[in-house]
Design a protein around this motif. Structure first.
Motif, PDB file in Angstrom:
ATOM      1  N   ALA A   1      -0.125  -2.942  -7.286  1.00 45.02           N
ATOM      2  CA  ALA A   1      -1.271  -2.402  -6.554  1.00 45.02           C
ATOM      3  C   ALA A   1      -1.562  -0.940  -6.876  1.00 45.02           C
ATOM      4  O   ALA A   1      -2.706  -0.501  -6.759  1.00 45.02           O
ATOM      5  N   LYS A   2      -0.559  -0.172  -7.287  1.00 44.36           N
ATOM      6  CA  LYS A   2      -0.760   1.265  -7.476  1.00 44.36           C
ATOM      7  C   LYS A   2      -1.891   1.600  -8.452  1.00 44.36           C
ATOM      8  O   LYS A   2      -2.764   2.402  -8.116  1.00 44.36           O
TER       9      LYS A   2
ATOM     10  N   ALA B   1       8.139  -6.392  -2.006  1.00 45.72           N
ATOM     11  CA  ALA B   1       7.356  -5.188  -1.723  1.00 45.72           C
ATOM     12  C   ALA B   1       7.312  -4.269  -2.942  1.00 45.72           C
ATOM     13  O   ALA B   1       6.260  -3.709  -3.269  1.00 45.72           O
ATOM     14  N   ASP B   2       8.436  -4.114  -3.635  1.00 46.44           N
ATOM     15  CA  ASP B   2       8.475  -3.281  -4.842  1.00 46.44           C
ATOM     16  C   ASP B   2       7.496  -3.811  -5.896  1.00 46.44           C
ATOM     17  O   ASP B   2       6.733  -3.051  -6.485  1.00 46.44           O
ATOM     18  N   ALA B   3       7.542  -5.118  -6.117  1.00 43.33           N
ATOM     19  CA  ALA B   3       6.673  -5.719  -7.131  1.00 43.33           C
ATOM     20  C   ALA B   3       5.199  -5.578  -6.743  1.00 43.33           C
ATOM     21  O   ALA B   3       4.360  -5.248  -7.587  1.00 43.33           O
TER      22      ALA B   3
ATOM     23  N   ALA C   1       0.812  -1.218   0.000  1.00 42.79           N
ATOM     24  CA  ALA C   1       0.000   0.000   0.000  1.00 42.79           C
ATOM     25  C   ALA C   1       0.843   1.265   0.000  1.00 42.79           C
ATOM     26  O   ALA C   1       0.312   2.354  -0.132  1.00 42.79           O
ATOM     27  N   GLN C   2       2.142   1.147   0.141  1.00 39.52           N
ATOM     28  CA  GLN C   2       3.005   2.312   0.240  1.00 39.52           C
ATOM     29  C   GLN C   2       4.064   2.288  -0.855  1.00 39.52           C
ATOM     30  O   GLN C   2       5.215   1.968  -0.610  1.00 39.52           O
TER      31      GLN C   2
ATOM     32  N   GLN D   1      -7.557   3.507  -9.188  1.00 37.52           N
ATOM     33  CA  GLN D   1      -8.926   3.251  -9.642  1.00 37.52           C
ATOM     34  C   GLN D   1      -9.907   3.283  -8.472  1.00 37.52           C
ATOM     35  O   GLN D   1     -11.024   3.806  -8.603  1.00 37.52           O
ATOM     36  N   GLN D   2      -9.497   2.716  -7.338  1.00 38.37           N
ATOM     37  CA  GLN D   2     -10.363   2.735  -6.150  1.00 38.37           C
ATOM     38  C   GLN D   2     -10.630   4.169  -5.702  1.00 38.37           C
ATOM     39  O   GLN D   2     -11.766   4.518  -5.371  1.00 38.37           O
TER      40      GLN D   2
END
Length: 179
Positions: free
Chosen positions: A88-89, A81-83, A28-29, A94-95
């Motif tokens: 997720a970005k 985490a990078d992947a 998420a970050q 979109q959310q």
């Protein structure tokens, strides 16, 4: 089912849950996953993506410190985490856009139930996709740890969950379900 198997499953669930929270936080970050530093404190002593940022990143750094993760393990977790953040970005974007559309629709003069239901379905689908990314990241992170490290995290998280349950009992008088 033996008590040993039941207790082992509980520890496994706790470890996986812990890793899920940490992986979700990292996913998420995106700025943290790319190594940017934020104001407000440091995390792990290794100075990678978990340093600084929010409480979830510091939690992940503390967990890796707690299990004495190697530099190679930390680098693998950073790559995971990078992947996850990269995947997720666009979904988070979109959310966010859907939430803005829903807010605008609710503030308009006419409530369009069909449009609202369509947005809800889109939000659920996006949530499902991000949940899958988080689960995959959590499992990939778990694969980077030894069984002993996962057990150590599981024991720590079980102890923390028990402490939280006791705290709720003392302060709120309700018994939360044991997990």
């Amino acid at each position: 089912m033996s008590v040993n198997n039941s207790s082992r499953r509980g520890v496994t669930r706790t470890v996986l849950g812990s890793l899920l929270v940490a992986a979700a936080a990292l996913a998420a970050q995106p700025s943290l996953a790319h190594g940017e530093r934020h104001h407000g404190g440091g995390g792990g002593h290794h100075g990678m993506m978990m340093e600084g940022g929010g409480p979830q990143q510091r939690h992940m750094a503390r967990m890796l410190d707690f299990v004495e993760a190697t530099d190679a393990q930390r680098a693998s977790v950073k790559g995971i985490a990078d992947a996850a953040a990269a995947k997720a970005k666009p979904l988070r974007d979109q959310q966010r856009a859907l939430r803005e559309q829903a807010r605008a629709q609710m503030n308009s003069g006419v409530v369009n139930r069909t449009a609202a239901e369509s947005m809800r379905q889109q939000m659920v689908a996006l949530h499902d996709q991000t949940s899958k990314i988080r689960l995959d990241a959590m499992l990939d992170i778990a694969d980077q740890l030894t069984p002993e490290q996962r057990a150590k995290i599981g024991a720590m998280m079980a102890k923390r969950a028990e402490h939280k349950r006791e705290h709720r009992m003392q302060h709120h008088g309700d018994a939360a379900p044991k997990s």
